[in-house]
Design an enzyme around this catalytic site. Sequence first.
Site, PDB file in Angstrom:
ATOM      1  N   ARG A  88      40.323  37.219  31.890  1.00  0.00           N
ATOM      2  CA  ARG A  88      40.420  37.410  33.255  1.00  0.00           C
ATOM      3  C   ARG A  88      42.038  37.012  33.058  1.00  0.00           C
ATOM      4  O   ARG A  88      42.716  37.132  34.350  1.00  0.00           O
ATOM      5  CB  ARG A  88      39.734  36.609  34.124  1.00  0.00           C
ATOM      6  CG  ARG A  88      38.736  37.286  35.004  1.00  0.00           C
ATOM      7  CD  ARG A  88      37.963  36.285  35.607  1.00  0.00           C
ATOM      8  NE  ARG A  88      37.597  36.742  37.105  1.00  0.00           N
ATOM      9  CZ  ARG A  88      36.324  37.157  37.226  1.00  0.00           C
ATOM     10  NH1 ARG A  88      35.532  37.277  36.114  1.00  0.00           N
ATOM     11  NH2 ARG A  88      35.565  37.386  38.290  1.00  0.00           N
ATOM     12  N   ARG A 127      27.429  43.501  49.828  1.00  0.00           N
ATOM     13  CA  ARG A 127      26.563  43.560  48.645  1.00  0.00           C
ATOM     14  C   ARG A 127      25.539  42.593  48.732  1.00  0.00           C
ATOM     15  O   ARG A 127      25.486  41.421  49.414  1.00  0.00           O
ATOM     16  CB  ARG A 127      27.442  43.061  47.266  1.00  0.00           C
ATOM     17  CG  ARG A 127      26.687  42.956  45.842  1.00  0.00           C
ATOM     18  CD  ARG A 127      27.806  42.949  44.808  1.00  0.00           C
ATOM     19  NE  ARG A 127      28.368  41.713  44.719  1.00  0.00           N
ATOM     20  CZ  ARG A 127      29.100  41.499  43.544  1.00  0.00           C
ATOM     21  NH1 ARG A 127      29.336  42.432  42.717  1.00  0.00           N
ATOM     22  NH2 ARG A 127      29.820  40.411  43.597  1.00  0.00           N
ATOM     23  N   ARG A 155      25.657  36.750  47.534  1.00  0.00           N
ATOM     24  CA  ARG A 155      26.040  35.467  46.683  1.00  0.00           C
ATOM     25  C   ARG A 155      26.877  34.846  47.417  1.00  0.00           C
ATOM     26  O   ARG A 155      27.831  35.238  48.430  1.00  0.00           O
ATOM     27  CB  ARG A 155      26.970  36.234  45.537  1.00  0.00           C
ATOM     28  CG  ARG A 155      26.526  36.808  44.197  1.00  0.00           C
ATOM     29  CD  ARG A 155      27.149  37.510  43.235  1.00  0.00           C
ATOM     30  NE  ARG A 155      28.551  37.099  43.065  1.00  0.00           N
ATOM     31  CZ  ARG A 155      29.337  37.646  42.161  1.00  0.00           C
ATOM     32  NH1 ARG A 155      28.854  38.595  41.403  1.00  0.00           N
ATOM     33  NH2 ARG A 155      30.633  37.261  42.016  1.00  0.00           N
ATOM     34  N   ARG A 166      39.629  36.221  45.879  1.00  0.00           N
ATOM     35  CA  ARG A 166      39.205  36.645  44.465  1.00  0.00           C
ATOM     36  C   ARG A 166      40.084  37.875  44.214  1.00  0.00           C
ATOM     37  O   ARG A 166      40.769  38.067  42.921  1.00  0.00           O
ATOM     38  CB  ARG A 166      37.960  37.021  44.305  1.00  0.00           C
ATOM     39  CG  ARG A 166      37.082  35.814  44.277  1.00  0.00           C
ATOM     40  CD  ARG A 166      35.548  36.124  44.751  1.00  0.00           C
ATOM     41  NE  ARG A 166      34.790  36.859  43.909  1.00  0.00           N
ATOM     42  CZ  ARG A 166      33.683  37.629  44.088  1.00  0.00           C
ATOM     43  NH1 ARG A 166      33.129  37.722  45.159  1.00  0.00           N
ATOM     44  NH2 ARG A 166      33.077  38.522  43.188  1.00  0.00           N
TER      45      ARG A 166
HETATM   46  P1  AMP Z   1      32.287  37.614  38.515  1.00  0.00           P
HETATM   47  O1  AMP Z   1      30.811  37.716  38.655  1.00  0.00           O
HETATM   48  O2  AMP Z   1      32.758  38.357  37.212  1.00  0.00           O
HETATM   49  O3  AMP Z   1      33.017  38.089  39.728  1.00  0.00           O
HETATM   50  O4  AMP Z   1      32.594  36.235  38.479  1.00  0.00           O
HETATM   51  C1  AMP Z   1      32.269  35.139  39.614  1.00  0.00           C
HETATM   52  C2  AMP Z   1      33.482  33.991  39.397  1.00  0.00           C
HETATM   53  O5  AMP Z   1      32.894  33.274  38.382  1.00  0.00           O
HETATM   54  C3  AMP Z   1      34.773  34.245  39.460  1.00  0.00           C
HETATM   55  O6  AMP Z   1      35.166  34.306  40.587  1.00  0.00           O
HETATM   56  C4  AMP Z   1      35.530  32.788  38.860  1.00  0.00           C
HETATM   57  O7  AMP Z   1      35.197  31.809  39.683  1.00  0.00           O
HETATM   58  C5  AMP Z   1      34.183  32.761  37.846  1.00  0.00           C
HETATM   59  N1  AMP Z   1      34.623  33.419  36.419  1.00  0.00           N
HETATM   60  C6  AMP Z   1      34.302  34.363  36.019  1.00  0.00           C
HETATM   61  N2  AMP Z   1      34.491  34.914  34.735  1.00  0.00           N
HETATM   62  C7  AMP Z   1      35.602  34.053  34.560  1.00  0.00           C
HETATM   63  C8  AMP Z   1      36.574  33.973  33.768  1.00  0.00           C
HETATM   64  N3  AMP Z   1      36.629  34.888  32.511  1.00  0.00           N
HETATM   65  N4  AMP Z   1      37.692  33.018  33.854  1.00  0.00           N
HETATM   66  C9  AMP Z   1      37.713  32.144  34.915  1.00  0.00           C
HETATM   67  N5  AMP Z   1      36.547  32.108  35.663  1.00  0.00           N
HETATM   68  C10 AMP Z   1      35.528  33.093  35.890  1.00  0.00           C
END
Ligand code: AMP
Length: 209
Positions: A88, A127, A155, A166
């Site tokens: 990310r 969602r 969520r 985000r």
């Molecule tokens: P996601 O399900 O991929 O949208 O991730 C949900 C949350 O998890 C994100 O908003 C971040 O807070 C954290 N997160 C997921 N992947 C990462 C990553 N590679 N680096 C940092 N935080 C992460």
Amino acid sequence: MNIVLLGAPGAGKGTQAAKIIEAYGLPHISTGDILRAAVTNRSLLGLEAKRFMDAGELVPDSIVVGLVKERLSQPDTGKGFILDGFPRTKAQAEVLDSELASVGKTIDSAVAVIVDPEVIVGRLTARRSCRQCGRITSVSEGLSCTACGGALYQRDDDNEATVRNRLSVYEKSTAPLIDYYQAKGLLHEIDGDRPVDTVWADVRAALGA
Ligand code: AMP
């Protein structure tokens, strides 16, 4: 085949990952799922990660990078993997490259699913996920999953304020990875604002299947 899935939260990476898993039988490594499991298990690491997740901020690399390294060292990744939600940041992409290089591997393809941010706000605030089977659906389905009857929930980080944060974190920290993988000749950009199967046809073609 080692694949990175890029795209803003809500662009449909998880949905396309499920299609890739079905077609290629590769393990799906979603850092968001790993972190949410740590939160549910109330591990120390999960509790620390939760406050960043609830605010829509990135969880520090001191937590995330170790989790990914650990997951990539498991034997089922030997024939390939799909990384969803990692890297990310450019720093995470560089750690990933050097970690893979140390075991003679590389990323073969980076698939970026592109969707307009305002479409994403609408998608994410609507969602819902099933507590029982994990299926992702929308608020229009009501309170129960039509596939298994489980309860549908939203969520914690899918409220509008957190979604907007985000998206801005994505623009600032993650969108530059599109250039990073383009420069390596690995990038496939796909328009994600179309029906799931149309997007999938392009993803599949990009992966050469
Ligand atoms: P996601 O399900 O991929 O949208 O991730 C949900 C949350 O998890 C994100 O908003 C971040 O807070 C954290 N997160 C997921 N992947 C990462 C990553 N590679 N680096 C940092 N935080 C992460």
